[in-house]
Design a protein around this motif. Structure first.
Motif, short mmCIF file in Angstrom:
data_model
loop_
_atom_site.label_atom_id
_atom_site.label_comp_id
_atom_site.label_asym_id
_atom_site.label_seq_id
_atom_site.Cartn_x
_atom_site.Cartn_y
_atom_site.Cartn_z
N GLU A 376 -15.25 -2.09 13.76
CA GLU A 376 -16.13 -2.70 12.37
C GLU A 376 -15.46 -2.18 11.55
O GLU A 376 -14.84 -2.30 10.52
N ALA A 377 -14.84 -0.57 11.81
CA ALA A 377 -13.96 -0.19 10.89
C ALA A 377 -12.59 -0.68 10.85
O ALA A 377 -11.65 -0.78 10.30
N ALA A 378 -11.87 -0.34 12.70
CA ALA A 378 -10.38 -0.06 12.86
C ALA A 378 -10.13 -2.03 11.79
O ALA A 378 -9.20 -1.83 11.54
N CYS A 379 -10.94 -2.77 12.16
CA CYS A 379 -10.65 -4.05 11.30
C CYS A 379 -10.67 -3.83 10.00
O CYS A 379 -9.22 -5.42 9.45
N GLN A 380 -11.72 -3.88 9.31
CA GLN A 380 -11.10 -3.48 8.11
C GLN A 380 -10.46 -3.04 7.54
O GLN A 380 -9.22 -3.65 6.60
N GLY A 381 -9.98 -1.72 8.20
CA GLY A 381 -8.49 -0.73 8.05
C GLY A 381 -7.12 -1.50 7.90
O GLY A 381 -6.34 -2.14 6.88
N LEU A 382 -6.88 -2.14 9.02
CA LEU A 382 -6.07 -3.63 9.48
C LEU A 382 -5.75 -4.81 8.07
O LEU A 382 -4.98 -4.13 7.74
N MET A 383 -6.82 -5.20 7.76
CA MET A 383 -7.28 -6.31 7.19
C MET A 383 -6.37 -5.62 5.30
O MET A 383 -5.61 -6.12 4.64
N ALA A 384 -6.94 -4.47 4.92
CA ALA A 384 -6.88 -3.87 3.72
C ALA A 384 -5.46 -3.61 3.63
O ALA A 384 -4.60 -3.66 2.52
N GLY A 385 -5.12 -2.97 5.06
CA GLY A 385 -3.75 -2.80 4.87
C GLY A 385 -2.27 -3.74 5.00
O GLY A 385 -1.75 -3.87 4.22
N ILE A 386 -2.84 -4.88 5.08
CA ILE A 386 -2.22 -6.47 5.36
C ILE A 386 -2.10 -6.38 3.25
O ILE A 386 -1.12 -6.92 3.28
N ASN A 387 -3.19 -6.55 3.17
CA ASN A 387 -3.50 -6.97 1.79
C ASN A 387 -2.99 -6.52 0.67
O ASN A 387 -2.34 -6.81 -0.36
N VAL A 388 -2.81 -4.71 1.07
CA VAL A 388 -2.24 -3.77 0.02
C VAL A 388 -0.42 -4.61 0.50
O VAL A 388 0.49 -4.99 -0.57
N CYS A 389 -0.18 -4.79 1.48
CA CYS A 389 1.22 -5.61 1.61
C CYS A 389 1.23 -6.70 0.13
O CYS A 389 2.71 -6.56 -0.50
N GLN A 390 0.45 -8.05 1.33
CA GLN A 390 0.58 -9.23 0.40
C GLN A 390 0.80 -8.76 -1.44
O GLN A 390 1.83 -9.55 -2.12
N LYS A 391 -0.68 -7.92 -1.80
CA LYS A 391 0.10 -7.42 -3.26
C LYS A 391 0.77 -7.07 -3.27
O LYS A 391 1.22 -6.98 -4.20
N LEU A 392 1.65 -6.20 -2.93
CA LEU A 392 3.16 -5.45 -3.09
C LEU A 392 4.43 -6.21 -3.08
O LEU A 392 5.13 -6.38 -3.76
N LYS A 393 4.00 -7.74 -2.23
CA LYS A 393 4.71 -8.32 -1.95
C LYS A 393 4.85 -9.41 -2.81
O LYS A 393 5.39 -10.94 -3.13
N ARG A 394 3.52 -9.34 -4.31
CA ARG A 394 2.97 -10.73 -4.60
C ARG A 394 2.59 -11.94 -3.94
O ARG A 394 2.90 -11.96 -4.80
N GLU A 395 2.35 -11.71 -3.01
CA GLU A 395 1.59 -12.67 -2.05
C GLU A 395 -0.05 -12.92 -2.10
O GLU A 395 -0.95 -12.16 -2.73
N GLU A 396 -0.55 -14.17 -1.91
CA GLU A 396 -1.73 -14.49 -1.91
C GLU A 396 -2.27 -13.30 -0.23
O GLU A 396 -1.61 -13.43 0.50
#
Ligand SMILES: Cc1cc2nc3c(=O)[nH]c(=O)nc-3n(C[C@H](O)[C@H](O)[C@H](O)COP(=O)(O)OP(=O)(O)OC[C@H]3O[C@@H](n4cnc5c(N)ncnc54)[C@H](O)[C@@H]3O)c2cc1C
Length: 602
Positions: A376-396
């Motif tokens: 449960e922890a790992a998958c949230q970490g992964l999604m948070a990491g992915i969404n940090v990148c989406q934000k830094l790339k100014r993507e959805e």
């Protein structure tokens, strides 16, 4: 800025977040209290299990790390529920806890764009005018700036452990708690609560009488967690089974007042599905025994984990009740059982991207969001990491649907309904679980992982190759007859298996067992899957009607004040999510839907 992103804490959530952000190409710092504890398995060193095994494969399909770690370090492997339907089958493996941790550290150390630093984060640097987080402050006085911060503090934020009358400021036995960040988040306006969890004693292998216990071996064949691995051949270690008895229960009942849980010292709520032995004895007085799995912690260690005997009773009581169990009469405790209580953040304060609503660029993942469990922890970490990148790339942001992945179910539950007790994933939480089989995770998610820059080109090619093999097997079945019936039709019958058809369609033996099992499941359950897909389609139509983050609910005339209050608190991003908020009336969802459709010009 010193870094693009900082990840706080190198547990199971932190590793995935840091690896995802750095692999996508952003400069990342992973700050953690103790470099030797990266990826430590705090409790049972086992990965996977029902629905959790599916999550590990989903993490792998998106480009995460957990499946590689467990494939390389497992010491026992089993498919659970093999005799039941495919929706509820799942892989589970016992890890060598020392190798797991070492490999996790090595993987982080050798990752480009990722720096590791040993310190404790005690505060966040914020731009209060813009309501943005801009870095972290550490215990040794470093101020480090970053465009985004991911907080993954596990059981350490203001952690306190309990063993009977003894208690100490620790996040795990022998490891200092992380003090400061909890107060800092409260000061920033976040609502935090207390949760608790517990772990059993570890006893010395040489002090156990295995003749009195039942041996449990692993499966003959190991099917890897990672889609990148074809097979794993490895000698496995056995586990053993024994039981508590009347005497065990009597000792516990006599000493229950000495438990910090029953004495009121611990206020946090514990996981109801993983209760301590004293909980089980008190809650189920009619049960005359409880199962205990005696599991090795690793091949180079004598520590044995007593799965089922988690406790926070004093050490003399632990000794007494452990010695009352068959096979454990002379057990020597190497580490006592204990409970830990820690701060968590009520997860309804997050968007489904895992970014907080109060402060931009602050993401929270793992046990800090009220969950329990490595997967449960790992998958949230992964999604948070992915969404940090989406934000830094100014993507959805990448938000997975409930009909698409267990990860989608977990995050949607957390941010929409919240939790007041440690949240663990179960198959029953997923409405469309037949579509979420562990053997289809790559089909569901690898393309998405590739598109966001995380899953590799090889992973995508492997998926194409697998699809073409599936097509070949399907073509073989369609073109052969068995007892004058088309083989594909015959396979739909419950008693017919692909292996039983191999005598007549010899070419089937050219395909691997897991590919054949995938095809068999696809064929046998096609009708149910289609039905679920139709239901999911209806459901997804509601998800497609978006609601802006900053929507003013005053604009919708006729909304009840109760629904309005709930909607303003959760800030759902779609009509689908709005419909799942408890306390929002169906009639109000309908009103909102009409308004949004009109607003979107439909
Ligand atoms: C006693 C105990 C019993 C458990 N029992 C169960 C169980 O029965 N079933 C189950 O599924 N799960 C259980 N767990 C939970 C399981 O360990 C966690 O779910 C999982 O480890 C959570 O992963 P995480 O990444 O969120 O946090 P963790 O694995 O706890 O990792 C957090 C990491 O962050 C570091 N850190 C924290 N705060 C800071 C800071 N401010 N600055 C720098 N570094 C920081 C810590 O040192 C740690 O390395 C138990 C845990 C414990 C401790």
């Amino acid at each position: 800025m010193d870094y693009d992103a900082i990840v706080v804490g190198a547990g199971h959530a932190g590793i995935e977040a840091a690896l995802a952000i750095s692999r996508i190409g952003f400069n990342t710092l992973l700050v953690t209290q103790n470099l030797d504890a990266i990826g430590r398995l705090s409790c049972n060193p086992a990965i996977g299990g029902l629905s959790k095994g599916n999550i590990v494969r989903e993490v792998d399909a998106l480009g995460g790390e957990m499946a590689h770690l467990i494939d390389s370090t497992l010491i026992q492997y089993r498919i659970l529920n093999r005799k039941r339907g495919p929706a509820v089958q799942a892989p589970r493996a016992q890890a060598d806890k020392f190798s797991y941790c070492r490999l996790a550290k090595e993987t982080c150390e050798n990752q480009n764009h990722l720096d590791l630093f040993m310190d404790t984060v005690v505060d966040l640097l914020v731009d209060d005018k813009e309501k943005k987080v801009v870095g972290v402050k550490t215990k040794r006085g470093h101020n480090i700036s970053a465009k985004a911060v991911v907080v993954t503090t596990g059981t350490f934020m203001e952690g306190r452990i309990f063993i009977g009358e003894f208690d100490a400021q620790e996040g795990r036995l022998g490891e200092e708690a992380a003090i400061g960040l909890g107060s800092s988040l409260r000061r920033m306006g976040f609502q935090l609560g207390r949760l608790k969890t517990g772990t059993p004693a570890r006893v010395d292998f040489n002090s156990l009488d295995f003749d009195k216990m039942e041996m449990q071996k692993g499966d003959d064949t190991i099917y890897p967690f990672s889609f990148a691995n074809d097979k794993i051949e490895k000698e496995q270690m056995p586990c053993w089974i024994t039981y508590s008895n009347d005497k065990t229960h009597e000792i516990i009942r006599e000493n229950i007042k000495r438990s910090p849980l029953f004495g009121g010292k611990i206020s946090g709520k514990g996981p109801r599905y993983c209760p301590s032995i004293e909980d089980k004895v008190m809650r189920f007085p009619d049960r005359d025994r409880h199962q205990v799995f005696v599991e090795p912690e690793g091949s180079g260690s004598c520590e044995m984990y007593l799965n089922g005997l988690s406790s926070s009773l004093p050490e003399d009581v632990q000794n007494a009740f452990i010695h009352s169990v068959e096979g454990l009469e002379k057990a020597k405790i190497m580490r006592p059982a204990y409970a830990v209580e820690y701060d968590f953040v009520f997860p309804t304060q997050l968007y489904a991207s895992l970014e907080t609503k109060l402060y931009e660029n602050l993401f929270i993942a793992g046990q800090t969001n009220g969950t329990s469990g490595y997967e449960e922890a790992a998958c949230q970490g992964l999604m948070a990491g992915i969404n940090v990148c989406q934000k830094l790339k100014r993507e959805e942001p990448l938000i997975l649907g409930r009909s698409e992945a267990y990860i989608g179910v977990l995050i949607d539950d957390l941010v929409t309904k919240g939790t007041k007790e440690p949240y663990r994933m179960f198959t029953s939480r997923a409405e469309y679980r037949l579509n979420l089989r562990h053997d289809t995770a790559d089909e569901r998610l690898t393309k998405k992982g590739f598109e966001i820059g995380l899953a590799s080109k090889e992973a995508l090619e492997r998926l194409d190759e697998k699809r073409s093999k599936v097509d070949t097997v399907m073509a073989l079945l369609s073109s052969h007859k068995v007892n004058s019936q088309n083989a594909l039709e015959a396979l739909r019958r419950p008693e017919v298996t692909l292996s039983s058809l191999e005598n007549e369609i010899t070419d089937l033996s050219n395909f691997s067992e897991d590919l054949k099992s995938l095809v068999e499941n696809n064929v046998k359950y096609a009708g149910y899957v289609k039905r679920q897909e139709r239901q999911a389609e209806k459901f997804n139509n509601m998800e497609k009607i978006k609601i802006p983050k900053d929507f003013d609910y005053e604009k919708v005339k006729g909304l009840s004040s109760e629904s309005k209050e709930k909607l303003e608190a959760i800030l759902p991003l779609s009509i689908g999510q709005a419909s799942r908020i408890s306390g929002v009336r169906t009639s109000d969802v309908a009103l909102l839907m009409v308004y949004m459709r009109r607003r979107n010009g439909k």
